[in-house]
Design an enzyme around this catalytic site. Structure first.
Site, PDB file in Angstrom:
ATOM      1  N   LYS A   1     -35.041  95.722  16.412  1.00 43.05           N
ATOM      2  CA  LYS A   1     -35.755  95.947  15.251  1.00 43.05           C
ATOM      3  C   LYS A   1     -35.854  94.562  14.536  1.00 43.05           C
ATOM      4  O   LYS A   1     -35.379  94.369  13.400  1.00 43.05           O
ATOM      5  CB  LYS A   1     -35.233  97.092  14.226  1.00 43.05           C
ATOM      6  CG  LYS A   1     -36.123  97.827  13.427  1.00 43.05           C
ATOM      7  CD  LYS A   1     -35.655  99.160  13.026  1.00 43.05           C
ATOM      8  CE  LYS A   1     -36.259 100.079  11.834  1.00 43.05           C
ATOM      9  NZ  LYS A   1     -37.776 100.345  12.353  1.00 43.05           N
TER      10      LYS A   1
ATOM     11  N   ARG B   1     -27.016  99.489  15.434  1.00 44.23           N
ATOM     12  CA  ARG B   1     -28.116  98.725  15.910  1.00 44.23           C
ATOM     13  C   ARG B   1     -28.602  97.432  15.099  1.00 44.23           C
ATOM     14  O   ARG B   1     -29.091  96.520  15.828  1.00 44.23           O
ATOM     15  CB  ARG B   1     -29.325 100.017  15.558  1.00 44.23           C
ATOM     16  CG  ARG B   1     -30.498  99.453  16.385  1.00 44.23           C
ATOM     17  CD  ARG B   1     -31.807 100.440  16.640  1.00 44.23           C
ATOM     18  NE  ARG B   1     -32.207 100.836  15.190  1.00 44.23           N
ATOM     19  CZ  ARG B   1     -32.832 101.940  15.087  1.00 44.23           C
ATOM     20  NH1 ARG B   1     -33.127 102.804  15.948  1.00 44.23           N
ATOM     21  NH2 ARG B   1     -33.262 102.158  13.569  1.00 44.23           N
TER      22      ARG B   1
ATOM     23  N   GLU C   1     -43.772 103.438  23.530  1.00 49.78           N
ATOM     24  CA  GLU C   1     -43.633 104.104  22.454  1.00 49.78           C
ATOM     25  C   GLU C   1     -45.027 104.068  21.586  1.00 49.78           C
ATOM     26  O   GLU C   1     -45.902 103.176  21.983  1.00 49.78           O
ATOM     27  CB  GLU C   1     -42.419 103.664  21.632  1.00 49.78           C
ATOM     28  CG  GLU C   1     -42.394 102.349  21.254  1.00 49.78           C
ATOM     29  CD  GLU C   1     -41.231 101.810  20.431  1.00 49.78           C
ATOM     30  OE1 GLU C   1     -40.453 102.752  19.625  1.00 49.78           O
ATOM     31  OE2 GLU C   1     -40.842 100.894  20.445  1.00 49.78           O
TER      32      GLU C   1
HETATM   33  N1  PLP Z   1     -39.785 102.794  17.308  1.00 51.09           N
HETATM   34  C1  PLP Z   1     -39.920 101.819  16.627  1.00 51.09           C
HETATM   35  C2  PLP Z   1     -40.872 100.690  16.829  1.00 51.09           C
HETATM   36  C3  PLP Z   1     -39.634 102.108  15.094  1.00 51.09           C
HETATM   37  O1  PLP Z   1     -40.076 101.282  14.112  1.00 51.09           O
HETATM   38  C4  PLP Z   1     -38.940 103.217  14.726  1.00 51.09           C
HETATM   39  C5  PLP Z   1     -38.280 103.273  13.481  1.00 51.09           C
HETATM   40  O2  PLP Z   1     -37.379 102.959  13.049  1.00 51.09           O
HETATM   41  C6  PLP Z   1     -38.413 104.109  15.763  1.00 51.09           C
HETATM   42  C7  PLP Z   1     -38.997 103.883  17.192  1.00 51.09           C
HETATM   43  C8  PLP Z   1     -37.679 105.233  15.502  1.00 51.09           C
HETATM   44  O3  PLP Z   1     -36.304 104.852  15.194  1.00 51.09           O
HETATM   45  P1  PLP Z   1     -35.245 105.707  14.421  1.00 51.09           P
HETATM   46  O4  PLP Z   1     -35.413 107.216  14.833  1.00 51.09           O
HETATM   47  O5  PLP Z   1     -34.145 105.246  14.766  1.00 51.09           O
HETATM   48  O6  PLP Z   1     -35.874 105.678  12.966  1.00 51.09           O
HETATM   49  C1  COI Z   2     -38.487 103.678  10.337  1.00 49.46           C
HETATM   50  O1  COI Z   2     -38.870 104.967  10.995  1.00 49.46           O
HETATM   51  O2  COI Z   2     -37.543 103.450   9.517  1.00 49.46           O
HETATM   52  C2  COI Z   2     -39.286 102.434  10.630  1.00 49.46           C
HETATM   53  O3  COI Z   2     -38.729 101.469  10.325  1.00 49.46           O
HETATM   54  C3  COI Z   2     -40.555 102.527  10.989  1.00 49.46           C
HETATM   55  C4  COI Z   2     -41.392 101.630  10.225  1.00 49.46           C
HETATM   56  C5  COI Z   2     -42.710 101.067  11.053  1.00 49.46           C
HETATM   57  C6  COI Z   2     -41.927 102.084   8.777  1.00 49.46           C
END
Ligand code: PLP
Ligand code: COI
Length: 343
Positions: free
Chosen positions: A185, A82, A221
């Site tokens: 991200k 990612r 989201e």
């Molecule tokens: N959506 C956003 C905007 C996020 O910052 C995160 C965190 O990483 C997620 C979703 C969840 O993603 P993940 O499950 O890969 O941490």
């Molecule tokens: C994560 O879940 O790793 C994120 O990056 C979310 C963040 C806004 C703390």
């Protein structure tokens, strides 16, 4: 090695200095080897593209001490992939995936005394960051980059752990556009959402639930996490949208829901009106894990999923299975854990 002297069971999701971080530099078309740094300050050109034009992206993942004492990282290969996609989308030099995995292992090994003990409910959060570092005042991609990676021990993102949160559907502020960068991200997405989160908090909610910016009709989201609903006929429903981050936690929960809990999984546009028919709802992400949703307010209506209880039965099963796999108490059938050698 002796653990750091921290109050492991009461950690918040915030920065605690650890022993080392790693830096890698991209210069003259190639990446350097890791440099181990003790200071948590970095030196940057004041005209760096990361600072002016948001040419930066980051990741977030967790290392866990398991029941058997081993250390593992959850789905690090997915974060590596990612981050590469994020970098490419905003024209940055991607950090190689194999080097990313090596860097995560190395920074965890170097800071092993900060890995929270099994049973504490805490984990070691790993934060990789990629910055455009060339001092260019014109709006164009940097030709030099810094990849750095640090760790910090963390507790739950939402205070209280498996404590339900109240969400406010936000209609006046967009986090991301359908053809923009909401699916990667990059820091700008979080800056764009801060005023919405602050507004929601000032009104007594914990977070925002964004709608799609084009139709204002479908759920996107939450600020730091994906969203899912559980229907009365036991379906796991989660938005498909070009403006949300493809969450690795959500991807894992879809497998757990289908294969372990026998649920039907639907990943599709989710009309905001569907919130009124869900039986349960949750936010999911690395930091949020699964955070049960107590209520959602949309315009002048509030739907309440949880009254006195902290979590509904399906969210609890999803949570127990996911965290059980991460902590080594549930079989890791899908090979999601990467063990970090610790000798
Ligand atoms: N959506 C956003 C905007 C996020 O910052 C995160 C965190 O990483 C997620 C979703 C969840 O993603 P993940 O499950 O890969 O941490
Ligand atoms: C994560 O879940 O790793 C994120 O990056 C979310 C963040 C806004 C703390």
């Amino acid at each position: 090695m002796e653990k750091a002297n921290l109050d492991w069971t009461n950690l918040e999701f915030s920065y605690i200095k650890t022993d080392y971080h790693l830096e890698y530099y991209f210069k003259d078309g190639k990446w350097s080897e890791a440099q181990i740094k003790k200071s948590d300050k970095i030196e940057l050109h004041m005209a760096a593209t990361a600072l002016h034009y948001g040419q930066q992206c980051f990741e977030g993942l967790k290392a866990f001490e398991r029941a058997d004492g081993k250390i593992s990282i959850f789905r690090v290969n997915e974060n590596a992939k990612r981050m590469k996609r994020s970098a490419k989308k905003i024209k940055m030099e991607p950090f190689p995936e194999d080097k990313f995995i090596e860097a995560v292992f190395k920074v965890v090994q170097l800071n092993r005394r900060f890995i929270p003990p099994y049973g504490s409910g805490a984990s070691l959060y790993v934060r990789p960051l990629l910055l455009g570092t060339s001092g260019i005042v014109g709006v164009k991609p940097s030709y030099e980059y810094l990849f750095l990676i640090f760790v910090t021990p963390v507790g739950p993102y939402f205070k209280g752990g498996l404590k339900p949160i109240r969400l406010l559907v936000e209609e006046e502020i967009d986090r991301a556009a359908p053809l923009g960068v909401g699916d990667v991200k990059v820091g700008g997405n979080y800056a764009a959402g801060m005023r919405a989160t602050i507004k929601a908090k000032s009104l007594g909610y914990n977070e925002v639930l964004y709608l799609d910016a084009k139709h204002k009709k479908y759920i996107d989201e939450s600020g730091p996490a994906n969203f899912f609903g559980i229907t009365k006929d036991n379906k796991y429903v989660t938005p498909a949208s070009s403006s949300i981050l493809p969450s690795i936690t959500n991807k894992s929960l879809r497998v757990i829901a289908e294969k372990e809990l026998g649920m039907t999984v639907e990943q599709r546009p989710v009309d905001v009106q569907e919130i009124f028919d869900f039986e349960e709802a949750g936010c999911c992400g690395t930091a949020a894990v699964i955070t049960p949703v107590k209520s959602i307010t949309y315009r002048d209506r509030e739907v309440v999923y949880l009254k006195d209880e902290d979590v509904g039965p399906t969210c609890k099963k999803l949570y127990d299975t996911l965290t059980g796999i991460q902590l080594g108490t549930v079989e890791d059938k899908y090979s999601w854990n990467f063990e970090v050698p610790m000798d």
